[in-house]
Enzyme design. Structure first.
Site, PDB file in Angstrom:
ATOM      1  NE  ARG A  21      17.362  36.415  59.951  1.00  0.00           N
ATOM      2  CZ  ARG A  21      18.407  36.734  60.743  1.00  0.00           C
ATOM      3  NH1 ARG A  21      18.542  35.798  61.727  1.00  0.00           N
ATOM      4  NH2 ARG A  21      19.274  37.617  60.507  1.00  0.00           N
ATOM      5  CB  SER A 137      30.416  50.544  70.803  1.00  0.00           C
ATOM      6  OG  SER A 137      29.723  49.410  70.577  1.00  0.00           O
ATOM      7  CB  SER A 189      27.308  34.559  70.045  1.00  0.00           C
ATOM      8  OG  SER A 189      26.885  35.291  68.980  1.00  0.00           O
ATOM      9  CG  HIS A 217      27.046  33.771  73.665  1.00  0.00           C
ATOM     10  ND1 HIS A 217      26.252  33.002  73.196  1.00  0.00           N
ATOM     11  CD2 HIS A 217      26.840  35.133  73.195  1.00  0.00           C
ATOM     12  CE1 HIS A 217      25.232  33.517  72.363  1.00  0.00           C
ATOM     13  NE2 HIS A 217      25.532  34.922  72.431  1.00  0.00           N
ATOM     14  CB  THR A 245      21.334  36.005  78.797  1.00  0.00           C
ATOM     15  OG1 THR A 245      19.523  35.658  78.373  1.00  0.00           O
ATOM     16  CG2 THR A 245      22.047  34.808  78.308  1.00  0.00           C
ATOM     17  CE  LYS A 248      21.435  34.117  73.968  1.00  0.00           C
ATOM     18  NZ  LYS A 248      22.210  35.124  73.253  1.00  0.00           N
ATOM     19  CB  THR A 277       8.382  46.219  80.923  1.00  0.00           C
ATOM     20  OG1 THR A 277       7.882  45.142  80.198  1.00  0.00           O
ATOM     21  CG2 THR A 277       9.770  46.081  81.549  1.00  0.00           C
ATOM     22  CB  THR A 278       4.642  42.833  83.138  1.00  0.00           C
ATOM     23  OG1 THR A 278       3.472  43.795  83.149  1.00  0.00           O
ATOM     24  CG2 THR A 278       4.391  41.851  84.310  1.00  0.00           C
ATOM     25  CB  THR A 363      24.155  37.130  61.631  1.00  0.00           C
ATOM     26  OG1 THR A 363      22.732  37.160  61.144  1.00  0.00           O
ATOM     27  CG2 THR A 363      24.548  36.391  62.982  1.00  0.00           C
TER      28      THR A 363
HETATM   29  C1  LIG Z   1      21.322  36.627  72.955  1.00  0.00           C
HETATM   30  C2  LIG Z   1      22.369  37.815  73.145  1.00  0.00           C
HETATM   31  C3  LIG Z   1      21.769  38.943  74.124  1.00  0.00           C
HETATM   32  C4  LIG Z   1      20.357  39.074  74.472  1.00  0.00           C
HETATM   33  O1  LIG Z   1      20.029  38.109  75.533  1.00  0.00           O
HETATM   34  P1  LIG Z   1      18.637  37.638  75.522  1.00  0.00           P
HETATM   35  O2  LIG Z   1      18.473  37.324  77.043  1.00  0.00           O
HETATM   36  O3  LIG Z   1      18.505  36.455  74.425  1.00  0.00           O
HETATM   37  O4  LIG Z   1      17.577  38.652  75.089  1.00  0.00           O
HETATM   38  C5  LIG Z   1      22.917  39.918  74.436  1.00  0.00           C
HETATM   39  N1  LIG Z   1      24.009  39.783  73.982  1.00  0.00           N
HETATM   40  C6  LIG Z   1      24.570  39.045  73.311  1.00  0.00           C
HETATM   41  C7  LIG Z   1      25.952  38.759  72.985  1.00  0.00           C
HETATM   42  C8  LIG Z   1      23.684  37.920  72.928  1.00  0.00           C
HETATM   43  O5  LIG Z   1      24.009  36.819  72.037  1.00  0.00           O
END
Ligand SMILES: *Cc1c(COP(=O)(O)O)cnc(C)c1O
Length: 405
Positions: A21, A137, A189, A217, A245, A248, A277-278, A363
């Site tokens: 990459r 899963s 995604s 997503h 998240t 995104k 973790t912080t 991927t």
């Molecule tokens: C990007 C992604 C994550 C991780 O989220 P981040 O905030 O980028 O770490 C989790 N699940 C899926 C399906 C994703 O595409």
């Protein structure tokens, strides 16, 4: 051992397979989304249009979000200063967790440093701590869920992607007394396809399984308040854990789960990936909260994005450029050859100022290599025409087959 030699040879292997990459060095320009300056390896710069960002709505440049972040820095400083347990919980974190619980209509929410960490820590903890847990899963689940399940050491059963019949067969075959969890995503995604959430909830009820849904997503993008596909379908109350998240569509950074008070408190109390973790910086929490608040009230960005997606698809169809149909905002243009996929992406960047990353194995499966376009509300008609005419040229140049209209 000659470590340097080992590293170099391993990298050479990746290069030979076409899997190495290369990052594009970009400088975004606030107020001019989705344009950016590309810093080339030779030190020169060029203008590019970004066509593969997961900042799906351009919220990363929304003034409400950046103002909230600046104000938080001015009021509270930069970092959180510690883990959530040791002085890292600020009022901004508390407010953001309330915002998230409200978004998904859940009792509680728990923040993590990223979506990856939230999946890894939440699934890892549930799978490890609940005795005899079996995790079902989906075969296409994201790496963060796979790693979480693996880390938990719980028994794992993989069911065929989006195949409720296969899921049910596997649930029926499992020990009826074992606690069960079904982990899946709403919008996947790479193909942009959407899970049959209701049917999955129905079989989950039948077998007494907990449901864990990754809406990474979809949050911000679907549902009247941006709560995701489960909100759109009126199913949020049937999902035990909704994960998302802030990096995104919300344009900032961080991850979360929302669930019952007891479940969130349990993960808060047992998850190493939460405890040690912080905490995210207060400004990040403030920006994310502003972004969520905005998208709860405004459907303008969502509607505009969907209109842009439809327009890109129609223009691709008019030129016979093959793309995968789905019900989401993700437009995969199929190339079906790793070398050509990489070559087209390089030519788009170098000759047309169009930035889209090639998506190759592992991927996606071999022979399904693709370019994954994510139109945003801010891609203009001219951006779309430039992209489609560039693809039209390259399709001829690379002798790729066209879709039949
Ligand atoms: C990007 C992604 C994550 C991780 O989220 P981040 O905030 O980028 O770490 C989790 N699940 C899926 C399906 C994703 O595409």
């Amino acid at each position: 051992m000659d470590f340097e030699k080992f590293f170099t040879e391993s990298l050479d292997g990746l290069k030979e397979e076409g899997r190495y990459r290369v990052f594009a060095d970009l400088e975004r320009h606030k107020g001019n989304f989705p344009k950016a300056t590309r810093h080339k390896p030779d030190g020169t710069v060029t203008d590019v249009t970004v066509w593969c960002s997961n900042d799906y709505l351009g919220m990363g440049q929304n003034p409400k979000v950046s103002d909230a972040m600046k104000e938080a820095i001015d009021r509270a400083g930069t970092g959180a200063g510690g883990t959530r347990n040791i002085s890292g919980t600020t009022h901004y974190h508390v407010l953001l967790e309330k915002e998230l619980a409200d978004l998904h209509n859940k009792e509680s929410a728990l923040l993590f440093t990223s979506g990856y960490v939230s999946n890894w820590a939440a699934l890892g903890t549930l799978g490890a701590q609940i005795p005899n847990m079996i995790i079902f899963s989906d075969a296409s689940n994201h790496a963060s869920m796979i790693e979480g399940v693996r880390h938990s050491r719980a028994q794992k059963v993989i069911w065929k992607h989006n195949d409720v019949k296969d899921l049910e067969e596997k649930l029926a075959a499992a020990d009826p007394d074992a606690p069960k969890l079904i982990a899946f995503e709403s919008v996947y995604s790479m193909d942009g396809d959407i899970a049959p959430i209701k049917e999955i909830c129905d079989v989950a009820d039948k077998y007494g399984a907990m449901t864990y849904l990754d809406e990474v997503h979809a949050v911000g993008l679907y549902g009247p308040r941006g709560g995701g596909i489960a909100e759109r379908e009126g199913l949020m109350d049937r999902i035990d854990v909704i994960e998302g998240t802030l990096g995104k569509a919300y344009g900032v950074m961080g991850g979360y789960i929302t669930a019952s008070e007891a479940l969130c408190d349990f993960v808060r109390s047992f998850a190493s990936g939460f405890i040690f973790t912080t905490a995210i910086p207060p400004a990040i929490a403030a920006g994310a909260a502003a972004s969520i608040q905005h998208l709860k009230m405004s459907s303008f960005e969502r509607k505009q994005q969907q209109e842009r997606v439809a327009r890109l698809r129609a223009r691709l169809d008019a030129r016979g450029i093959p793309h995968m149909m789905n019900d989401s905002h993700i437009v995969p243009v199929m190339v079906g050859d790793a070398a050509k996929c990489k070559m087209i992406s390089d030519m788009l960047l170098d000759d047309y100022g169009i930035y889209v990353q090639p998506i190759n194995y592992p991927t996606v499966p071999r022979k399904t290599e693709r370019l994954r376009f994510t139109p945003t509300p801010l891609h203009s008609d001219a951006d779309i025409e430039n992209l489609v005419s560039a693809l039209h040229d390259l399709w001829s140049q690379c002798a790729l087959s066209r879709a039949v209209a």
